[in-house]
Write an enzyme that holds these catalytic residues in place. Structure first.
Site, PDB file in Angstrom:
ATOM      1  N   TYR A 144     -36.212 -31.416  25.647  1.00 51.56           N
ATOM      2  CA  TYR A 144     -37.206 -30.488  25.110  1.00 51.56           C
ATOM      3  C   TYR A 144     -38.319 -31.279  24.436  1.00 51.56           C
ATOM      4  O   TYR A 144     -38.049 -32.216  23.664  1.00 51.56           O
ATOM      5  CB  TYR A 144     -36.567 -29.511  24.102  1.00 51.56           C
ATOM      6  CG  TYR A 144     -35.608 -28.570  24.819  1.00 51.56           C
ATOM      7  CD1 TYR A 144     -36.065 -27.396  25.406  1.00 51.56           C
ATOM      8  CD2 TYR A 144     -34.267 -28.909  24.983  1.00 51.56           C
ATOM      9  CE1 TYR A 144     -35.206 -26.564  26.121  1.00 51.56           C
ATOM     10  CE2 TYR A 144     -33.399 -28.092  25.700  1.00 51.56           C
ATOM     11  CZ  TYR A 144     -33.887 -26.916  26.266  1.00 51.56           C
ATOM     12  OH  TYR A 144     -33.041 -26.107  26.988  1.00 51.56           O
ATOM     13  N   SER A 145     -39.557 -30.910  24.731  1.00 54.13           N
ATOM     14  CA  SER A 145     -40.704 -31.561  24.078  1.00 54.13           C
ATOM     15  C   SER A 145     -40.699 -31.169  22.611  1.00 54.13           C
ATOM     16  O   SER A 145     -40.529 -29.988  22.287  1.00 54.13           O
ATOM     17  CB  SER A 145     -42.024 -31.064  24.665  1.00 54.13           C
ATOM     18  OG  SER A 145     -42.050 -31.207  26.050  1.00 54.13           O
ATOM     19  N   CYS A 321     -49.120 -30.509  30.392  1.00 53.99           N
ATOM     20  CA  CYS A 321     -47.708 -30.254  30.111  1.00 53.99           C
ATOM     21  C   CYS A 321     -47.342 -28.805  30.449  1.00 53.99           C
ATOM     22  O   CYS A 321     -48.078 -27.877  30.128  1.00 53.99           O
ATOM     23  CB  CYS A 321     -47.419 -30.511  28.638  1.00 53.99           C
ATOM     24  SG  CYS A 321     -45.653 -30.509  28.277  1.00 53.99           S
ATOM     25  N   GLU A 361     -46.709 -34.464  31.945  1.00 50.85           N
ATOM     26  CA  GLU A 361     -45.283 -34.215  31.804  1.00 50.85           C
ATOM     27  C   GLU A 361     -45.044 -32.758  32.196  1.00 50.85           C
ATOM     28  O   GLU A 361     -45.270 -31.837  31.415  1.00 50.85           O
ATOM     29  CB  GLU A 361     -44.823 -34.472  30.362  1.00 50.85           C
ATOM     30  CG  GLU A 361     -43.350 -34.792  30.302  1.00 50.85           C
ATOM     31  CD  GLU A 361     -42.945 -35.432  28.983  1.00 50.85           C
ATOM     32  OE1 GLU A 361     -42.798 -36.671  28.946  1.00 50.85           O
ATOM     33  OE2 GLU A 361     -42.799 -34.693  28.002  1.00 50.85           O
ATOM     34  N   TYR A 363     -42.534 -29.913  34.553  1.00 54.83           N
ATOM     35  CA  TYR A 363     -41.159 -29.740  35.011  1.00 54.83           C
ATOM     36  C   TYR A 363     -41.005 -28.441  35.792  1.00 54.83           C
ATOM     37  O   TYR A 363     -41.540 -27.437  35.396  1.00 54.83           O
ATOM     38  CB  TYR A 363     -40.208 -29.722  33.800  1.00 54.83           C
ATOM     39  CG  TYR A 363     -38.773 -29.703  34.191  1.00 54.83           C
ATOM     40  CD1 TYR A 363     -37.982 -28.606  33.897  1.00 54.83           C
ATOM     41  CD2 TYR A 363     -38.215 -30.771  34.889  1.00 54.83           C
ATOM     42  CE1 TYR A 363     -36.632 -28.583  34.271  1.00 54.83           C
ATOM     43  CE2 TYR A 363     -36.886 -30.763  35.248  1.00 54.83           C
ATOM     44  CZ  TYR A 363     -36.103 -29.670  34.946  1.00 54.83           C
ATOM     45  OH  TYR A 363     -34.800 -29.663  35.324  1.00 54.83           O
TER      46      TYR A 363
END
Ligand code: FAD
Ligand code: NAP
Length: 363
Positions: A144-145, A321, A361, A363
């Site tokens: 988790y960021s 992100c 980044e 996902y």
């Protein structure tokens, strides 16, 4: 050393439960191949030029040049805690930050670290959910960021915060499946223990240059690292860092009720209007003039020329992100803009990456 935080944690009111010069003179060494020509020069004002050079042959061993990062990388800690011996923190606060009518739930949570997890803005932590998987083995960690600045939401460097979307979906058999870790996290009650690994990640570290232009492109919970950046820039006082550049945040969410940390960002804008630009893209409630869905890249397209001018500066750093698919849309608008200057976006982006100016980044 960092000092006081000038803003209390403010969560949305939704129901809680090297400096190269600019445009005309930028000239980057693009690709130098000693055994084969061509040699490319990237000149932003005139586009690509093909230049013939004579090959140089040297017998001396190449000098190894240590790369100095343009990001805040010195002294960074990674993997202090690993899955076998995670840090056990406690949940101090857990609040739903999306409205009741939003598609899906996102929660903001704060964990105690007692200062044992020395993270930087832009890093991530791993979480190991309680319980075991279908094979009776402990659950694998999920990343988790980090959604807080290094000082943390309470300003004492003793907490870490996350912004987590509850994953729930219907599988092929028509069964409702709940994601293991996101549900574990969103259901955590204050006081509960939580196993934390890390910190990890260098891609999303902030630039060192306090005068940089920082363009932040986030979808949904992809906002997390940017909240950390922005707290450091606008809510905190640091002896060794005073942000004097331009921060421009684009945030894409499905509905207005899914806008994350909106009040905080608006407060920052009020405080520093000349240093902070804020644009939302609300995909299911807004369209552009052609009636197209307002995705983050659709909003960016409205500022296309301005963004392209910023992307041509050597001290502009772009961060992306969130959803995996989002970079493609951004590439599409940049491709046509760059082409107007005779520049091939894919190559240009490669150079930005090399200069640590394009950071992704997803996902
Ligand atoms: C670097 C990094 C940072 C991240 N930061 C964040 C963050 O800040 N906030 C955040 O919320 N998440 C973040 N994530 C995602 C996070 O790690 C987890 O993947 C996410 O929370 C889901 O984990 P889970 O255990 O709940 O779901 P799991 O139990 O692991 O289930 C997820 C799996 O379910 C399946 N699945 C999910 N949705 C569907 C669907 N609609 N249809 C069919 N199958 C589906 C997919 O196979 C998926 O891999 C990040 C990921 C990375 C790599
Ligand atoms: N560091 C990381 O890697 C990191 C960090 C945090 C989060 N994440 C991941 O990021 C994702 C965010 O999900 P979320 O559920 O929080 O987001 P969300 O609330 O659903 O918001 C995502 C927004 O992006 C839009 N969108 C969909 N496809 C897009 C595309 N191709 N280009 C641009 N925008 C697009 C969505 O629009 P519509 O739904 O209307 O189509 C929606 O408005 C999750 O997969 C999460 O795991 C990754």
């Amino acid at each position: 050393m960092a000092t006081a935080v000038s803003a209390a944690v403010s969560l949305p009111s939704s129901k809680p439960t090297s400096s190269l010069p600019s445009k005309t003179s930028v000239l980057f060494l693009e690709k130098l191949s000693f055994n084969k020509v061509p040699f490319y020069l990237r000149n932003v004002s005139t586009g690509w030029r093909l230049v013939s050079i004579r090959a140089q042959i040297t017998t001396e061993a190449p000098v190894k040049v240590e790369k100095i990062s343009r990001k805040q990388e010195e002294g960074i800690v990674v993997n202090k805690f690993r899955p076998k011996e995670p840090y056990v923190g406690r949940c101090l606060l857990n609040t739903k930050i999306t409205g009741d009518d939003a598609p899906g739930e996102t929660w903001h949570m704060v964990f105690s670290t007692e200062g044992e997890i020395p993270y930087r803005e832009g890093q991530s932590i791993g979480i190991i959910a309680d319980g075991v998987d279908a094979n009776g083995k402990p659950h694998k960690l999920r990343l988790y960021s980090i959604a807080s600045s290094a000082l943390g939401d309470f300003g004492d460097s003793k907490t870490v915060s996350l912004c987590v979307k509850r994953v729930v979906y219907t599988n092929d058999k028509g069964e409702v499946v709940k994601g293991v870790c996101s549900n574990f996290l969103c259901d955590l009650k204050p006081g509960a223990e939580v196993k934390i690994t890390g910190p990890v990640g260098k891609e999303m570290l902030m630039p060192k240059d306090p005068n940089a232009t920082i363009v932040m492109l986030g979808t949904g919970t992809g906002i997390a690292p940017f909240r950390g950046f922005l707290w450091r820039m606008f809510f905190e006082k640091h002896e060794d860092y005073k942000f004097n550049g331009l921060a421009w945040l684009f945030l894409g969410v499905p509905t207005k009720s899914s806008l994350l940390y909106k009040e905080e960002f608006e407060k920052m804008k009020e405080k520093c209007p000349e240093k902070f630009r804020l644009d939302f893209a609300v995909s299911r409630e807004e369209t552009n003039e052609k009636g197209e869905k307002m995705y983050i890249q659709t909003r960016m397209a409205q500022y296309a020329e301005e963004l392209w001018d910023l992307f041509k500066k050597d001290n502009t750093f772009v961060y992306i992100c969130g959803l995996k698919g989002m970079e493609k849309g951004i590439d599409d608008i940049m491709t046509s803009l760059a082409a107007k200057d005779g520049i091939e976006w894919a190559e240009y982006k490669k150079q930005m990456k090399k200069g640590e100016q394009w950071n992704v980044e997803v996902y």
